[in-house]
Design a protein around this motif. Structure first.
Motif, PDB file in Angstrom:
ATOM      1  N   ASP A 378       0.862  -1.177   0.000  1.00  0.00           N
ATOM      2  CA  ASP A 378       0.000   0.000   0.000  1.00  0.00           C
ATOM      3  C   ASP A 378       0.897   1.225   0.000  1.00  0.00           C
ATOM      4  N   GLY A 379       0.876   1.975  -1.096  1.00  0.00           N
ATOM      5  CA  GLY A 379       1.759   3.139  -1.222  1.00  0.00           C
ATOM      6  C   GLY A 379       1.597   4.099  -0.054  1.00  0.00           C
ATOM      7  N   GLN A 380       2.720   4.477   0.552  1.00  0.00           N
ATOM      8  CA  GLN A 380       2.701   5.369   1.708  1.00  0.00           C
ATOM      9  C   GLN A 380       2.823   6.828   1.318  1.00  0.00           C
ATOM     10  N   GLU A 381       3.314   7.072   0.110  1.00  0.00           N
ATOM     11  CA  GLU A 381       3.481   8.446  -0.355  1.00  0.00           C
ATOM     12  C   GLU A 381       2.728   8.623  -1.671  1.00  0.00           C
ATOM     13  N   GLN A 382       2.593   9.869  -2.095  1.00  0.00           N
ATOM     14  CA  GLN A 382       1.829  10.170  -3.306  1.00  0.00           C
ATOM     15  C   GLN A 382       2.471   9.564  -4.550  1.00  0.00           C
ATOM     16  N   ASP A 383       3.810   9.433  -4.519  1.00  0.00           N
ATOM     17  CA  ASP A 383       4.499   8.952  -5.711  1.00  0.00           C
ATOM     18  C   ASP A 383       4.801   7.450  -5.641  1.00  0.00           C
ATOM     19  N   GLU A 384       4.104   6.696  -4.755  1.00  0.00           N
ATOM     20  CA  GLU A 384       4.321   5.268  -4.629  1.00  0.00           C
ATOM     21  C   GLU A 384       3.134   4.492  -5.205  1.00  0.00           C
ATOM     22  N   LEU A 385       3.413   3.323  -5.749  1.00  0.00           N
ATOM     23  CA  LEU A 385       2.371   2.462  -6.303  1.00  0.00           C
ATOM     24  C   LEU A 385       1.728   1.630  -5.202  1.00  0.00           C
ATOM     25  N   THR A 386       0.510   1.226  -5.449  1.00  0.00           N
ATOM     26  CA  THR A 386      -0.206   0.298  -4.571  1.00  0.00           C
ATOM     27  C   THR A 386      -0.583  -0.920  -5.400  1.00  0.00           C
ATOM     28  N   PHE A 387      -0.279  -2.125  -4.894  1.00  0.00           N
ATOM     29  CA  PHE A 387      -0.595  -3.325  -5.654  1.00  0.00           C
ATOM     30  C   PHE A 387      -0.825  -4.491  -4.703  1.00  0.00           C
ATOM     31  N   LYS A 388      -1.352  -5.575  -5.277  1.00  0.00           N
ATOM     32  CA  LYS A 388      -1.656  -6.787  -4.526  1.00  0.00           C
ATOM     33  C   LYS A 388      -0.679  -7.890  -4.915  1.00  0.00           C
ATOM     34  N   ALA A 389      -0.487  -8.842  -4.009  1.00  0.00           N
ATOM     35  CA  ALA A 389       0.371  -9.989  -4.302  1.00  0.00           C
ATOM     36  C   ALA A 389      -0.159 -10.735  -5.512  1.00  0.00           C
ATOM     37  N   GLY A 390       0.736 -11.064  -6.455  1.00  0.00           N
ATOM     38  CA  GLY A 390       0.344 -11.773  -7.672  1.00  0.00           C
ATOM     39  C   GLY A 390       0.056 -10.846  -8.841  1.00  0.00           C
ATOM     40  N   GLU A 391      -0.117  -9.545  -8.567  1.00  0.00           N
ATOM     41  CA  GLU A 391      -0.390  -8.592  -9.644  1.00  0.00           C
ATOM     42  C   GLU A 391       0.868  -8.396 -10.491  1.00  0.00           C
ATOM     43  N   GLU A 392       0.689  -8.308 -11.814  1.00  0.00           N
ATOM     44  CA  GLU A 392       1.808  -8.119 -12.732  1.00  0.00           C
ATOM     45  C   GLU A 392       1.796  -6.690 -13.271  1.00  0.00           C
ATOM     46  N   PHE A 393       2.965  -6.114 -13.407  1.00  0.00           N
ATOM     47  CA  PHE A 393       3.085  -4.782 -13.996  1.00  0.00           C
ATOM     48  C   PHE A 393       4.477  -4.645 -14.596  1.00  0.00           C
ATOM     49  N   THR A 394       4.844  -3.435 -15.019  1.00  0.00           N
ATOM     50  CA  THR A 394       6.096  -3.215 -15.753  1.00  0.00           C
ATOM     51  C   THR A 394       7.089  -2.406 -14.920  1.00  0.00           C
ATOM     52  N   LYS A 395       8.280  -2.927 -14.784  1.00  0.00           N
ATOM     53  CA  LYS A 395       9.373  -2.166 -14.154  1.00  0.00           C
ATOM     54  C   LYS A 395      10.021  -1.316 -15.242  1.00  0.00           C
ATOM     55  N   THR A 396      10.042  -0.005 -15.034  1.00  0.00           N
ATOM     56  CA  THR A 396      10.564   0.902 -16.059  1.00  0.00           C
ATOM     57  C   THR A 396      11.961   1.430 -15.730  1.00  0.00           C
ATOM     58  N   GLU A 397      12.355   1.380 -14.436  1.00  0.00           N
ATOM     59  CA  GLU A 397      13.698   1.799 -14.058  1.00  0.00           C
ATOM     60  C   GLU A 397      14.243   0.852 -12.995  1.00  0.00           C
ATOM     61  N   GLY A 407       8.021   1.880 -11.623  1.00  0.00           N
ATOM     62  CA  GLY A 407       7.230   0.968 -12.445  1.00  0.00           C
ATOM     63  C   GLY A 407       5.946   1.603 -12.932  1.00  0.00           C
ATOM     64  N   ARG A 408       5.246   0.858 -13.788  1.00  0.00           N
ATOM     65  CA  ARG A 408       3.981   1.345 -14.361  1.00  0.00           C
ATOM     66  C   ARG A 408       2.963   0.223 -14.304  1.00  0.00           C
ATOM     67  N   LEU A 409       1.819   0.494 -13.633  1.00  0.00           N
ATOM     68  CA  LEU A 409       0.728  -0.475 -13.581  1.00  0.00           C
ATOM     69  C   LEU A 409       0.053  -0.557 -14.941  1.00  0.00           C
ATOM     70  N   ASP A 410      -0.730  -1.602 -15.162  1.00  0.00           N
ATOM     71  CA  ASP A 410      -1.384  -1.780 -16.456  1.00  0.00           C
ATOM     72  C   ASP A 410      -2.434  -0.717 -16.735  1.00  0.00           C
ATOM     73  N   ASP A 411      -2.922  -0.036 -15.688  1.00  0.00           N
ATOM     74  CA  ASP A 411      -3.878   1.053 -15.921  1.00  0.00           C
ATOM     75  C   ASP A 411      -3.200   2.368 -16.255  1.00  0.00           C
ATOM     76  N   GLY A 412      -1.856   2.343 -16.364  1.00  0.00           N
ATOM     77  CA  GLY A 412      -1.125   3.546 -16.748  1.00  0.00           C
ATOM     78  C   GLY A 412      -0.512   4.318 -15.603  1.00  0.00           C
ATOM     79  N   GLN A 413      -0.889   3.994 -14.335  1.00  0.00           N
ATOM     80  CA  GLN A 413      -0.336   4.723 -13.192  1.00  0.00           C
ATOM     81  C   GLN A 413       1.139   4.372 -13.019  1.00  0.00           C
ATOM     82  N   GLU A 414       1.946   5.383 -12.764  1.00  0.00           N
ATOM     83  CA  GLU A 414       3.376   5.191 -12.594  1.00  0.00           C
ATOM     84  C   GLU A 414       3.809   5.668 -11.218  1.00  0.00           C
ATOM     85  N   GLY A 415       4.881   5.053 -10.693  1.00  0.00           N
ATOM     86  CA  GLY A 415       5.391   5.469  -9.396  1.00  0.00           C
ATOM     87  C   GLY A 415       6.479   4.539  -8.906  1.00  0.00           C
ATOM     88  N   LEU A 416       6.861   4.733  -7.654  1.00  0.00           N
ATOM     89  CA  LEU A 416       7.936   3.953  -7.037  1.00  0.00           C
ATOM     90  C   LEU A 416       7.366   2.770  -6.249  1.00  0.00           C
TER      91      LEU A 416
END
Length: 425
Positions: A378-397, A407-416
């Protein structure tokens, strides 16, 4: 073009029933294609608005200009809804209206064709049959007369040649003369028969025309209904397509203009000065007694059971990424810990290639590595991603020195996110 009055040429009037039914299908197909276009346009407006709303909200623009810019996104969302309404009206009202009228106007028979077309063809055949019979008799009489004329001319030519030739005996000349007389008699009889049949045909013509016009008028009455319906249907279609007549559409742009006109330069400058300028409060340095409580380490963030430790949340944007929206916070505290030897990195539009959105980081190019989350986060800051175990997304850096990846979630949201919370796929 062959005349309507000629035998069999009424078929064009009969074919109009088949054409009318097919044109109803064509109109429905046309409207269905337009409905798809309206839906696609509305979906694109919504996606565009959602994406840019996030970028603007996270970007450096502030105050009344930001509100006006966001109002453009609101305009897109509301216009998208109106285009979805257009799509629904075309499909649920206009197409259904054409379909129902077509069903009422054209009655399909068990063995091919439409009842209306069959009735019209039978009516034309019945009206044309007596006249067609007389026409056939007249054509035969005309042909007989023309053949008799041809025979008479040939006989006269033979007689004339016989008079000039010495080898032709008087008896032969007499026979040639008799042949000419007989041909003239036959020609006269054929002429009289031809004139009589033509006269009978002309006497039959007025009644023929009257009966044909009666059947044609019945076809015209059906066509009047079709043309009148199409006019009404097209007016309904125009009303659904013409958003300028929709009061909601007018209101959207009235409110957008009002928001843009409300932009206040002084208000925005005052806000920036109060939040990021000289008007900000300052705890100026003062003598402080030693307090052992201040040396205590701050509490750590709570992490999921069984999850690895979360890296430090003091995120540092990677070099060259200072314009990234995902790492920008309007209310972030600007660090004052820089020496005279360190100069802020100059910003240039060329860093983004000149054509790319300056608020998007390089990860938006679509390059990266797919990863899978090992734990919930659960992202603690505004620039952090929130995701669930097993969820797949893209690491961009890749991971930085503090243990964070971008990284970037499949819905387009980006963050740390913490690097040790995922594994490569």
């Amino acid at each position: 073009m062959d005349s309507f009055w000629e035998v069999g040429n009424y078929k064009r009037a009969v074919k109009r029933f088949d054409d009318g039914h097919r044109l109803c299908n064509d109109l429905m197909g046309c409207l269905q294609e337009r409905a798809k276009i309206e839906k696609s346009y509305g979906d694109q407006l919504t996606a565009w608005s959602k994406r840019w709303r996030q970028l603007i909200e996270k970007g450096p623009q502030y105050g009344s200009v930001e509100r006006a810019w966001l109002a453009v996104m609101t305009e897109a969302e509301r216009v998208s809804e109106l285009h979805q309404d257009v799509k629904n009206n075309l499909m649920n009202e206009d197409v259904e209206k054409v379909k129902n009228w077509q069903k009422e106007a054209y009655h399909k028979q068990m063995i091919g064709g439409f009842k209306e077309a069959k009735e019209a063809e039978e009516g034309f055949k019945k009206a044309q049959k007596p006249w067609a019979k007389k026409l056939k008799e007249m054509e035969a009489a005309k042909k007989t007369y023309h053949m008799a004329c041809k025979e008479e001319r040939l006989a006269a030519a033979r007689e004339a040649n016989g008079k000039t030739e010495a080898s032709v005996t008087p008896d032969q000349q007499k026979k040639l003369h008799e042949k000419v007389d007989k041909c003239k008699q036959d020609m006269q009889k054929a002429k009289e028969k031809y004139e009589k049949s033509l006269d009978e045909l002309n006497k039959c013509t007025p009644q023929y025309m009257e009966c044909m016009e009666q059947v044609f008028d019945q076809c015209q009455q059906h066509e009047v209904k079709r043309l009148t319906f199409l006019k009404e249907a097209l007016l309904d279609i125009k009303r659904h397509l013409n958003l300028t007549e929709n009061q909601s559409y007018v209101t959207i742009y009235r409110e957008l203009e009002r928001t843009i006109q409300a932009i206040s330069t002084q208000e925005d400058l005052r806000w920036f000065s109060n939040n990021h300028g000289p008007e900000m409060p300052m705890n100026w340095p003062a003598f402080e007694e030693y307090n052992p409580d201040q040396a205590a380490a701050p509490p750590k963030k709570k992490k999921p059971d069984g999850a690895p430790p979360t890296p430090s949340t003091d995120h540092v944007a990677p070099p060259g990424d200072r314009s990234s929206v995902s790492s920008y916070d309007k209310n972030q505290a600007y660090s004052a810990e820089w020496s005279d030897d360190e100069q802020p990195t100059a910003f240039s539009g060329n860093e983004n290639g000149g054509n790319r959105n300056s608020f998007e980081d390089d990860s938006s190019t679509g390059k990266g590595v797919r990863v899978r989350a090992l734990y919930d986060y659960d992202g603690q800051e505004q620039d952090e991603l929130t995701f669930k175990a097993g969820e797949e997304f893209t690491k961009t850096e890749d991971e930085d020195e503090q243990g964070w990846c971008r990284g970037r979630l499949d819905d387009g949201q980006e963050g740390l996110y913490p690097a040790n919370y995922v594994e490569p796929i």
